[in-house]
Design an enzyme around this catalytic site. Sequence first.
Site, PDB file in Angstrom:
ATOM      1  N   ARG A   1     -38.141  72.240 105.486  1.00 20.84           N
ATOM      2  CA  ARG A   1     -38.596  73.511 106.071  1.00 20.84           C
ATOM      3  C   ARG A   1     -39.144  74.502 105.062  1.00 20.84           C
ATOM      4  O   ARG A   1     -40.203  75.084 105.264  1.00 20.84           O
ATOM      5  CB  ARG A   1     -37.434  74.240 106.783  1.00 20.84           C
ATOM      6  CG  ARG A   1     -37.208  73.868 108.194  1.00 20.84           C
ATOM      7  CD  ARG A   1     -35.732  73.900 108.468  1.00 20.84           C
ATOM      8  NE  ARG A   1     -35.113  72.913 107.608  1.00 20.84           N
ATOM      9  CZ  ARG A   1     -35.006  71.622 107.939  1.00 20.84           C
ATOM     10  NH1 ARG A   1     -35.389  71.230 109.116  1.00 20.84           N
ATOM     11  NH2 ARG A   1     -34.493  70.742 107.106  1.00 20.84           N
ATOM     12  N   THR A   2     -38.399  74.726 103.985  1.00 23.57           N
ATOM     13  CA  THR A   2     -38.806  75.793 103.070  1.00 23.57           C
ATOM     14  C   THR A   2     -40.154  75.445 102.447  1.00 23.57           C
ATOM     15  O   THR A   2     -41.075  76.268 102.421  1.00 23.57           O
ATOM     16  CB  THR A   2     -37.729  75.996 101.982  1.00 23.57           C
ATOM     17  OG1 THR A   2     -36.472  76.137 102.632  1.00 23.57           O
ATOM     18  CG2 THR A   2     -38.009  77.229 101.152  1.00 23.57           C
TER      19      THR A   2
ATOM     20  N   HIS B   1     -30.551  82.075  98.651  1.00 27.73           N
ATOM     21  CA  HIS B   1     -31.721  81.551  99.368  1.00 27.73           C
ATOM     22  C   HIS B   1     -32.339  82.743 100.108  1.00 27.73           C
ATOM     23  O   HIS B   1     -32.263  82.846 101.329  1.00 27.73           O
ATOM     24  CB  HIS B   1     -31.276  80.453 100.334  1.00 27.73           C
ATOM     25  CG  HIS B   1     -32.386  79.581 100.841  1.00 27.73           C
ATOM     26  ND1 HIS B   1     -33.719  79.878 100.716  1.00 27.73           N
ATOM     27  CD2 HIS B   1     -32.331  78.390 101.497  1.00 27.73           C
ATOM     28  CE1 HIS B   1     -34.437  78.920 101.277  1.00 27.73           C
ATOM     29  NE2 HIS B   1     -33.622  77.999 101.749  1.00 27.73           N
TER      30      HIS B   1
HETATM   31  N1   CP Z   1     -33.229  75.761 105.488  1.00 28.42           N
HETATM   32  C1   CP Z   1     -33.714  75.072 104.417  1.00 28.42           C
HETATM   33  O1   CP Z   1     -33.708  75.534 103.274  1.00 28.42           O
HETATM   34  O2   CP Z   1     -34.194  73.835 104.744  1.00 28.42           O
HETATM   35  P1   CP Z   1     -34.861  72.819 103.716  1.00 28.42           P
HETATM   36  O3   CP Z   1     -33.781  72.390 102.755  1.00 28.42           O
HETATM   37  O4   CP Z   1     -35.375  71.681 104.559  1.00 28.42           O
HETATM   38  O5   CP Z   1     -35.954  73.546 102.992  1.00 28.42           O
END
Ligand code: CP
Length: 301
Positions: free
Chosen positions: A49-50, A127
């Site tokens: 996602r990120t 984050h």
């Molecule tokens: N929420 C999040 O950081 O997802 P990813 O690890 O897939 O980027």
Amino acid sequence: KKDLISITDFTKEEYLRIMELAADFETNPNQELLKGKVVASLFFEPSTRTRLSFETAISRLGGRIVGFADPGSSSATKGETLHDTIKMVSNYADLIVMRHPLEGAARYAAEVSSVPVINAGDGANQHPTQTLLDLYSILKTQGTLDNLNLFMVGDLKYGRTVHSLLQAMSEFENPIFNFISPQVLQMPRAYKHHLEEKGIRYFEHEEFTDIISEADIIYMTRVQKERFSDPMEYEKVRNIYILKNSMLENTKPNVRILHPLPRVNEISTDVDNNEKAYYFEQALNGMYTREAIIAHVMNLK
Ligand code: CP
């Protein structure tokens, strides 16, 4: 230059400005604000996602992307230091987005870099861009960021998203925090101290079925397998909480379930079609919010 390394690098006014910009990008995601600019996307740790929402946000803003999604393809595998990598990349690009497994790596990168750095996650620490999309999701679903009862469930020790979210929500009026975790995965002392200093109420529990009716937001988290040094310790807690549809029967009509994702099994798939589930919309909000963060950090709007 403006960096975003910890959520506390931004003020409450800046959170609200990002919310405003995110709403604007949600209405009109394709704005050519990054035309002629290059963004370095450096992911030293896995991400779906990120990374993809950042890279989509950059594309929608008309910018170009260089970088790597697999640290194995960078010269870090040959022993190049983070210092040298960042010093050089900051000569190539106008902005750096970086995820790294080590706590403090993003702050160090910002010190070395001549261009803004956005922390896309540093170990179990912070984050902040996830938190801004979480704030946007909470605002959209609750209509306010004040007077909310937040349940944080699961791995509160290693889950960097809840660390940043706690700090951000503590800037708003009268929050109540309910931390639900096994003893070994409790919210670290420093974050509880942050709340104590501000006189904010928090409660710690190992179970939550009997109090779930009080929640406005249920923020589920994955047990962060990759942070455990002993695999046997992970095995003891891996299935500790599994949210099921039946548990949501006596919850508030407007409660929303958030999860930064990826999910392993801490939310049963039968919850996905419940109107109280919001985690996939939350992930979509990430794209608009990351457009907003880039625009704010680079002073484009
Ligand atoms: N929420 C999040 O950081 O997802 P990813 O690890 O897939 O980027």
